[in-house]
Design a protein around this motif. Structure first.
Motif, PDB file in Angstrom:
ATOM      1  N   VAL A 273     -47.083  17.505  20.685  1.00 15.52           N
ATOM      2  CA  VAL A 273     -47.623  17.341  19.332  1.00 15.52           C
ATOM      3  C   VAL A 273     -49.146  17.273  19.388  1.00 15.52           C
ATOM      4  O   VAL A 273     -49.716  16.478  20.141  1.00 15.52           O
ATOM      5  CB  VAL A 273     -47.074  16.055  18.681  1.00 15.52           C
ATOM      6  CG1 VAL A 273     -47.748  15.812  17.343  1.00 15.52           C
ATOM      7  CG2 VAL A 273     -45.567  16.145  18.512  1.00 15.52           C
ATOM      8  N   ARG A 274     -49.805  18.112  18.600  1.00 16.41           N
ATOM      9  CA  ARG A 274     -51.260  18.019  18.470  1.00 16.41           C
ATOM     10  C   ARG A 274     -51.549  17.101  17.279  1.00 16.41           C
ATOM     11  O   ARG A 274     -51.402  17.492  16.119  1.00 16.41           O
ATOM     12  CB  ARG A 274     -51.869  19.398  18.252  1.00 16.41           C
ATOM     13  CG  ARG A 274     -53.387  19.379  18.198  1.00 16.41           C
ATOM     14  CD  ARG A 274     -53.972  20.778  18.307  1.00 16.41           C
ATOM     15  NE  ARG A 274     -55.416  20.780  18.087  1.00 16.41           N
ATOM     16  CZ  ARG A 274     -56.328  20.400  18.967  1.00 16.41           C
ATOM     17  NH1 ARG A 274     -55.928  19.966  20.163  1.00 16.41           N
ATOM     18  NH2 ARG A 274     -57.616  20.441  18.691  1.00 16.41           N
ATOM     19  N   SER A 275     -51.935  15.887  17.580  1.00 14.19           N
ATOM     20  CA  SER A 275     -52.086  14.859  16.562  1.00 14.19           C
ATOM     21  C   SER A 275     -53.524  14.374  16.503  1.00 14.19           C
ATOM     22  O   SER A 275     -54.368  14.760  17.325  1.00 14.19           O
ATOM     23  CB  SER A 275     -51.159  13.679  16.873  1.00 14.19           C
ATOM     24  OG  SER A 275     -51.607  13.013  18.054  1.00 14.19           O
ATOM     25  N   GLU A 276     -53.800  13.479  15.541  1.00 18.28           N
ATOM     26  CA  GLU A 276     -55.129  12.884  15.478  1.00 18.28           C
ATOM     27  C   GLU A 276     -55.429  12.086  16.737  1.00 18.28           C
ATOM     28  O   GLU A 276     -56.591  11.934  17.126  1.00 18.28           O
ATOM     29  CB  GLU A 276     -55.264  11.993  14.241  1.00 18.28           C
ATOM     30  CG  GLU A 276     -54.307  10.820  14.196  1.00 18.28           C
ATOM     31  CD  GLU A 276     -54.548   9.914  12.992  1.00 18.28           C
ATOM     32  OE1 GLU A 276     -55.603  10.061  12.340  1.00 18.28           O
ATOM     33  OE2 GLU A 276     -53.697   9.066  12.707  1.00 18.28           O
ATOM     34  N   ARG A 277     -54.366  11.599  17.386  1.00 12.24           N
ATOM     35  CA  ARG A 277     -54.572  10.861  18.633  1.00 12.24           C
ATOM     36  C   ARG A 277     -54.946  11.802  19.780  1.00 12.24           C
ATOM     37  O   ARG A 277     -55.892  11.550  20.519  1.00 12.24           O
ATOM     38  CB  ARG A 277     -53.304  10.071  18.986  1.00 12.24           C
ATOM     39  CG  ARG A 277     -53.030   8.879  18.087  1.00 12.24           C
ATOM     40  CD  ARG A 277     -51.710   8.207  18.446  1.00 12.24           C
ATOM     41  NE  ARG A 277     -50.565   9.023  18.040  1.00 12.24           N
ATOM     42  CZ  ARG A 277     -49.932   8.891  16.880  1.00 12.24           C
ATOM     43  NH1 ARG A 277     -50.338   7.994  15.994  1.00 12.24           N
ATOM     44  NH2 ARG A 277     -48.898   9.643  16.590  1.00 12.24           N
ATOM     45  N   THR A 278     -54.181  12.873  19.954  1.00 14.16           N
ATOM     46  CA  THR A 278     -54.425  13.752  21.101  1.00 14.16           C
ATOM     47  C   THR A 278     -55.707  14.562  20.955  1.00 14.16           C
ATOM     48  O   THR A 278     -56.200  15.114  21.947  1.00 14.16           O
ATOM     49  CB  THR A 278     -53.232  14.699  21.327  1.00 14.16           C
ATOM     50  OG1 THR A 278     -53.039  15.517  20.163  1.00 14.16           O
ATOM     51  CG2 THR A 278     -51.960  13.911  21.608  1.00 14.16           C
ATOM     52  N   ARG A 279     -56.263  14.636  19.749  1.00 13.80           N
ATOM     53  CA  ARG A 279     -57.539  15.342  19.556  1.00 13.80           C
ATOM     54  C   ARG A 279     -58.746  14.478  19.921  1.00 13.80           C
ATOM     55  O   ARG A 279     -59.869  14.981  20.016  1.00 13.80           O
ATOM     56  CB  ARG A 279     -57.664  15.820  18.110  1.00 13.80           C
ATOM     57  CG  ARG A 279     -56.780  17.019  17.793  1.00 13.80           C
ATOM     58  CD  ARG A 279     -57.145  17.619  16.441  1.00 13.80           C
ATOM     59  NE  ARG A 279     -56.786  16.741  15.347  1.00 13.80           N
ATOM     60  CZ  ARG A 279     -55.624  16.802  14.686  1.00 13.80           C
ATOM     61  NH1 ARG A 279     -54.711  17.686  15.039  1.00 13.80           N
ATOM     62  NH2 ARG A 279     -55.367  15.971  13.687  1.00 13.80           N
ATOM     63  N   LEU A 280     -58.543  13.181  20.124  1.00 15.12           N
ATOM     64  CA  LEU A 280     -59.653  12.284  20.433  1.00 15.12           C
ATOM     65  C   LEU A 280     -60.261  12.609  21.800  1.00 15.12           C
ATOM     66  O   LEU A 280     -59.554  12.858  22.776  1.00 15.12           O
ATOM     67  CB  LEU A 280     -59.172  10.832  20.449  1.00 15.12           C
ATOM     68  CG  LEU A 280     -58.771  10.202  19.114  1.00 15.12           C
ATOM     69  CD1 LEU A 280     -58.032   8.888  19.363  1.00 15.12           C
ATOM     70  CD2 LEU A 280     -59.995   9.975  18.228  1.00 15.12           C
ATOM     71  N   GLU A 281     -61.601  12.557  21.859  1.00 10.65           N
ATOM     72  CA  GLU A 281     -62.276  12.702  23.155  1.00 10.65           C
ATOM     73  C   GLU A 281     -61.834  11.598  24.108  1.00 10.65           C
ATOM     74  O   GLU A 281     -61.691  11.820  25.309  1.00 10.65           O
ATOM     75  CB  GLU A 281     -63.796  12.647  22.945  1.00 10.65           C
ATOM     76  CG  GLU A 281     -64.611  12.614  24.227  1.00 10.65           C
ATOM     77  CD  GLU A 281     -64.452  13.866  25.076  1.00 10.65           C
ATOM     78  OE1 GLU A 281     -64.704  13.781  26.298  1.00 10.65           O
ATOM     79  OE2 GLU A 281     -64.065  14.926  24.534  1.00 10.65           O
ATOM     80  N   MET A 282     -61.606  10.396  23.581  1.00  9.84           N
ATOM     81  CA  MET A 282     -61.130   9.288  24.408  1.00  9.84           C
ATOM     82  C   MET A 282     -59.818   9.639  25.103  1.00  9.84           C
ATOM     83  O   MET A 282     -59.594   9.264  26.253  1.00  9.84           O
ATOM     84  CB  MET A 282     -60.939   8.041  23.539  1.00  9.84           C
ATOM     85  CG  MET A 282     -60.380   6.849  24.279  1.00  9.84           C
ATOM     86  SD  MET A 282     -59.931   5.540  23.108  1.00  9.84           S
ATOM     87  CE  MET A 282     -59.305   4.321  24.239  1.00  9.84           C
ATOM     88  N   VAL A 283     -58.945  10.353  24.417  1.00  8.47           N
ATOM     89  CA  VAL A 283     -57.646  10.716  24.983  1.00  8.47           C
ATOM     90  C   VAL A 283     -57.774  11.925  25.909  1.00  8.47           C
ATOM     91  O   VAL A 283     -57.105  12.015  26.940  1.00  8.47           O
ATOM     92  CB  VAL A 283     -56.635  10.997  23.857  1.00  8.47           C
ATOM     93  CG1 VAL A 283     -55.355  11.629  24.396  1.00  8.47           C
ATOM     94  CG2 VAL A 283     -56.307   9.700  23.113  1.00  8.47           C
TER      95      VAL A 283
END
Length: 472
Positions: A412-422
């Protein structure tokens, strides 16, 4: 401290049980059976601390038909999840200052997602009827030295400039001591809504019960020994059987990862805490603390402390012990010299509580990484996900990490996985003995800064320049 006073401090520890207060609970649930046969599942979760428990629970919430197995080498919540201070923070970045330094461009999003994550934890506690004394009390960062007052004031001003100061309140000396009275307190910054206090072991046990109710098959005293690709899935070897799984989530944190290439990204740090006997009404009146906020002082070698619903005070931190060559060993779970130091510091902070005794004294390992906050990733062509490196703030952030792992495993490409932190990784630690030498030098430098007005020496400034360091 005078010899007589030091003898009094030592006496305060004479009846302290060498076990986590939270785990010393007659309500502890019985262990689930050991896996003694081969198993198959859609998702295998390894580790039944917060990271693994949240992953298994959310996996079933997302897809009730998903077949989930959770294995744990001992019992749910026995390690860091049952030994911490019970501070459940919204921060995903190990505090605002670390977030400003590392992810300034996405800090507002990280703060919003962290607040939402804490709300989701509170909702899950209510939804599943988890009796863990969850209280949204907030936390006060306390200055006990003049330079810390200025550092906290600057942080508050920076938060206001960024529009991130909602819910925070500056407390001068008198306002702070009206909340919790210590002669060592000079000022404080109260995050009113971003931290909850809770009973950490009961949270873990409640999550375990919720997982079982949703159909997760839990095997305790079942260690994952080896992980291997097997066609489109994975296999994990345990002492008495093999588990075949389509996907695997690793929630082992400080314990050696089954994916060996991520081991250099974390090191173990042993942290210690004391719990007092219940305070009398007179003792409670002497210190105030009616709103039960969590507190932590602002030194590099800091203390964290909180009061429980039954009027005990937990006092922990200060010493952060990195064992030689990073060896994990139960021998380090107890350190009398640290207990004595903590007790001395406690009575310096609260001299009005002289004569109070400690009922429990314990320690345990947490994982830290060079950026102080969690990192994430996949292995085995996306069939395995991991989250690690929470550095003491995993009570809250592990739920976010569980969501990230499931997003990664589900593609899943989510708001979480798009984070630079992630998407980024911290700098790995060097091999031994260089890691031990560097960490020892860093700890010495941090302690020196505490006694020299916060001034950071050349070694610390060099680490700052490269975004590295070591958090006490």
């Amino acid at each position: 401290m005078a010899p007589v006073a030091m003898r009094s401090v030592a006496k305060s520890l004479s009846e302290a049980k060498p076990v986590s207060y939270w785990l010393d609970d007659p309500g502890k649930p019985p262990a689930e059976p050991t896996l003694t046969a081969n198993e198959r599942c859609d998702l295998l979760v390894i580790g039944a601390g917060y990271s693994g428990l949240w992953t298994a629970l959310i996996a079933k919430e997302r897809d009730p038909g998903r077949d989930v197995v959770l294995i744990e080498s001992k019992e749910a919540g026995w390690a860091a999840s049952g030994r911490n201070g019970g501070f459940c923070a919204a921060s995903l970045t190990h505090g605002l200052a670390n977030g400003i330094a590392r992810w300034p461009d996405e800090l507002a999003k990280l703060e919003e997602m962290g607040a939402r994550n804490l709300d989701e934890i509170e909702a899950a506690v209510a939804r599943y009827g988890i009796d863990c004394d969850f209280e949204r009390t907030g936390e006060i960062d306390v200055a006990t030295e003049p330079h810390q007052v200025e550092e906290l004031r600057e942080l508050h001003e920076e938060a206001r400039r960024l529009g991130l100061a909602d819910g925070s309140e500056w407390l001068d000396r008198d306002a702070l001591r009206a909340e919790v009275d210590s002669p060592t307190f000079l000022a404080g910054l109260w995050d009113r809504d971003g931290v909850a206090m809770l009973n950490p072991a009961r949270l873990a046990w409640g999550l375990k019960r919720a997982c079982l109710e949703l159909g997760v098959r839990i095997y305790e005293n079942t260690r994952g020994l080896k992980i291997s690709s097997a066609g489109s899935g994975m296999t994990v070897q345990t002492p008495y059987g093999v588990i075949a799984a389509r996907r695997v989530a690793l929630g082992t944190n400080i314990f050696p990862s089954l994916v060996k290439r991520i081991r250099p990204f974390t090191v173990p740090v042993y942290d210690y805490a004391l719990m007092t006997e219940p305070l009398s009404p007179e003792q409670l009146e002497a210190i105030g603390w009616k709103r039960r906020q969590g507190l932590g002082d602002s030194a590099n070698q800091f203390h964290y402390f909180r009061i429980t619903p039954d009027h005990r005070i937990l006092w922990g931190g200060y010493d952060a012990i990195y064992p030689y060559r990073g060896k994990l060993d139960s021998e380090y779970d107890h350190r009398p010299e640290t207990y004595l130091k903590l007790a001395e510091h406690f009575f310096t902070a609260f001299p009005q509580l002289e004569g109070l005794r400690f009922s429990h004294a314990w320690g345990g390992a947490i994982d830290t990484c060079s950026r102080f906050s969690a990192f994430f990733g996949t292995a085995h062509s996306g069939k395995v996900a991991y989250a690690s490196g929470y550095t003491g703030l995993g009570v809250g952030a592990t739920r976010f990490g569980a969501e990230v792992m499931l997003d990664l495993l589900d593609g899943v490409r989510s708001e979480r996985t798009r984070l630079e932190m992630v998407r980024s990784k911290p700098m790995p630690f060097p091999p031994e003995p260089f890691a031990w030498t560097g960490i020892t030098l860093t700890k010495w430098s941090l302690a020196r800064a505490d006694t020299h007005g916060g001034r950071r020496n050349l070694w610390l400034r060099t680490l700052d320049r490269f975004g590295l360091g070591f958090d006490s």
